[in-house]
Design an enzyme around this catalytic site. Sequence first.
Site, mmCIF file in Angstrom:
data_model
loop_
_atom_site.group_PDB
_atom_site.id
_atom_site.type_symbol
_atom_site.label_atom_id
_atom_site.label_comp_id
_atom_site.label_asym_id
_atom_site.label_seq_id
_atom_site.Cartn_x
_atom_site.Cartn_y
_atom_site.Cartn_z
ATOM 1 N N GLU A 1 -10.660 -10.786 -7.151
ATOM 2 C CA GLU A 1 -9.270 -10.742 -6.692
ATOM 3 C C GLU A 1 -8.852 -12.058 -6.045
ATOM 4 O O GLU A 1 -7.756 -12.185 -5.524
ATOM 5 C CB GLU A 1 -9.014 -9.543 -5.769
ATOM 6 C CG GLU A 1 -10.089 -9.248 -4.777
ATOM 7 C CD GLU A 1 -9.871 -7.933 -4.025
ATOM 8 O OE1 GLU A 1 -8.823 -7.292 -4.179
ATOM 9 O OE2 GLU A 1 -10.769 -7.565 -3.253
ATOM 10 N N HIS B 1 0.814 -1.219 0.000
ATOM 11 C CA HIS B 1 0.000 0.000 0.000
ATOM 12 C C HIS B 1 0.844 1.263 0.000
ATOM 13 O O HIS B 1 0.425 2.290 -0.530
ATOM 14 C CB HIS B 1 -1.025 -0.052 1.121
ATOM 15 C CG HIS B 1 -2.150 -0.952 0.732
ATOM 16 N ND1 HIS B 1 -3.227 -0.494 0.021
ATOM 17 C CD2 HIS B 1 -2.293 -2.279 0.832
ATOM 18 C CE1 HIS B 1 -4.003 -1.508 -0.264
ATOM 19 N NE2 HIS B 1 -3.461 -2.617 0.223
ATOM 20 N N ASP C 1 -4.327 -8.328 -5.605
ATOM 21 C CA ASP C 1 -4.598 -9.529 -4.819
ATOM 22 C C ASP C 1 -4.741 -10.760 -5.710
ATOM 23 O O ASP C 1 -4.334 -11.855 -5.323
ATOM 24 C CB ASP C 1 -5.852 -9.332 -3.958
ATOM 25 C CG ASP C 1 -5.518 -8.593 -2.675
ATOM 26 O OD1 ASP C 1 -4.529 -8.972 -2.030
ATOM 27 O OD2 ASP C 1 -6.222 -7.630 -2.343
ATOM 28 N N CYS D 1 -9.024 -2.608 -11.566
ATOM 29 C CA CYS D 1 -8.661 -1.503 -10.657
ATOM 30 C C CYS D 1 -7.384 -1.810 -9.893
ATOM 31 O O CYS D 1 -6.973 -1.044 -9.034
ATOM 32 C CB CYS D 1 -9.804 -1.185 -9.702
ATOM 33 S SG CYS D 1 -10.209 -2.559 -8.626
#
Length: 827
Positions: A690, A453, A714, A761
């Site tokens: 994901e 992240h 993911d 995304c």
Amino acid sequence: MVGIVLVSHSYRIAVGAAELAREMGGPDVRLETAGGLDTPDHAIGTDAVLVMAAIERAWSDDGVLVLMDLGSAVLSAEMALDLLPEERRAGVVLCEAPFVEGAVAAAVTAKLGASLDDVAREARGGLAGKVAHLGMDVEDETASEVVVDEGSSTATITVGNPHGLHARPAARFVQTASAFDARVDVRNLTNGRGPANAASLNAIAILGATEGHQLEISASGPQAAEVVAALSSLAERNFDEHPSSGPPATSMPVADTGAETVGMADGVLRGHPASPGIAIGPIAHFHVPTIDVPEGRADDADAELRALDDALEATAIAVAAQRSAIVVRAGAQEAEIFDAHLLFLRDEAVLVPARTAIRDDHATAAQAWRAAIGNTAAAWDDLDDPYLRARAADLRSIGDQVLAHIVGVELSAPRLTTEGVLVAADLTPADTAHLDPDMTLGIATAHGGPTSHAAVLARSLGIPAIVGVGPAILALVEGTTVVLDGDDGSVLVEPDPDTTARIGTERGRRLTLLREMKVRAGEPAMTTDGTPIEVAANVGRPDEVGPAVAAGADGVGLFRTEFLFMDRTTMPDEDEQTEAYRAAAEALAGRPLLLRTLDAGADKPIPYLEQPVESNPFLGVRGVRLGLARPELLRTQLRAVLRVAQDHPVRVMFPMVATTDELDGAMASLEGARDDLNSTATLETGVMVEVPSAALIASALAAKVDFLSIGTNDLTQYTLAADRGNEHVAGLSDALHPAVLRLIRTTVEGANTHGRWVGVCGELAGDPTATALLLGLGVRELSMSAPAIAVVKHAVRDVDLTSAEAIASRVLAVASASQVREILVQA
Ligand code: PEP
Ligand code: MG
């Protein structure tokens, strides 16, 4: 009933001993274990946070008895005690009883309702049966235990570690010495320093013991012989140091901070590209700004002593949490440095002078602590060995953390006050979110993967970044000039003037190109054959939406709502969430807003949600699973979503869906929220793909919703079994692997059977080299960090769908990511 906690280096030993004790004491004995580390395989080691959690689980008003096996188990249990709320500490006894026999005796006695003292006494006498059976004199044994200083023992050891007793081995030395009932002094026979008390990390380190030095260990007390034997054996094992640990052998401008040679060759450090662009500038280590300590005398020594203790405790909690995080991400060996940091916090060589200055000289806690750390660090500075000398930085860094707590300064946000390339071990999403893009030319981290992240945020801020460079980056001297290339993952150290000029020109060329692309970023993007492609932005907060629209976003394709839940101590309520989503929708002025429901857990923990400790959180209760396990949480969020959908074009999607049952549960929650509000809002619904299972059952999922959005971060992690935050497997975690691309294709085919659209995304959406491929696979919406929008729209306008489909069929036929890249380069 008294609770019992068993702390062992080995998960299996702890569980086995507990089983035996329960067998004797009965199934309802309050018995908890903290064995091994909090890793999927429960690696050997001990972890204060796990011990603390076990004590909390075993908690009883009658008290808790903690039994430990050897070495750092004792230290972890002591740290766990520090981590407990103060009012609970008095109710816990750390007991030196034999581990297995003590556990059995304690379980049997606790079951009888005995007091904590009695349970502890019985546990201590646990060896009596065995001693008597083997014909030894039990009473004499017990009597000798209480005679302190009776026995003594000495031995001479030789330091075999190439870098001497630096922080990690010294910490092992202190931990081992502290586990025995004996006083241990150490003298360096080679340089004449000492004697030093083996309970003090600073005292041991200041002996200046380097490779080949001989140390004399003298112990006195009941376990003198045992401790000397244990320390001799530790020295024979080179203080359990892994051969690869230690500083680099390099001629680069490297500070001696214990870095390994990972990723370094010919003046170039290599990591993983995390955010594109080139940065040239001096490096600035992420460290604590100077902390102002007010002058003046203190009137209330007790209050100052309390302030010091509180700060030490708060820092210990923070360090223990960092330690646990690094154990999970980088392994126990990397995390051992935190043991040294924790030892600093309880080191008499620092604490005694600090407390004395408060009591005797009217010093404030801050003044006393700063002076004690300064003096001790200065003693480290005097050492001959440069590597040991550099440990002063560790001491100063932990000292600053305590000082910040005392004076109440916030240290968490790294900030550059002049332009530079920020260097850090790792950055949390919160750290990255606070960066100033005007000052932060680039970011290089020692740890982390490209879809961590922190990396995602660096991209969203448009800051070139490289992650997972290895510890060598931390060893560069402050101010060293580097060229960081976020596209190829390299850091060039101290480039010559010609190279700097050449790279500066290249940087200028790229910036000009980018400026040209930005001119058209606000217009819709279509392929050459006129197919419109929605190019949207990923955001985490409403105030990112305005800049995203300015960067050309056709909408928001992923609002990571969990960021609204982070960095705070309580949950945002329905009204607060509604306000945030409404602000985002208003900033979009009629463009679609895609809200993803809370995706907490694993790499995005939210402390106040109090999720149970999981041995494998990435495969645990995260994403929609958390929403289904805590229905009120999901339903509250969905009510907020519906309230905004009443007035704005809103889409909602559920993260980490693996089965149709989960989707049914989430959709039922949406219906429940509608009922709560009597809402008639129109709302497009979707599922994030994901998890591989979601891709494989895409048709069944698509039948129930309006769209599917693929989270390639993911999806890649789960398809290739490679943790997205772990730099050691970052090479594996490649979204262009054909296995991932085939799952994308399967998803599109499944969605097409019901006429649903598919978006991406994950980070792959923002990679312009993958644009044609994704469109060729049938993807029609791409959502990414705002700075990538201009570039990707430019790439979309270049795509001819027929040739893109041909590229897609070619890549689906190959077997490796490198073959896919070759095809993309040729195309
Ligand atoms: C993904 O997994 O690709 C994704 C977009 O979700 P996140 O990165 O927030 O887990
Ligand atoms: Mg995800």
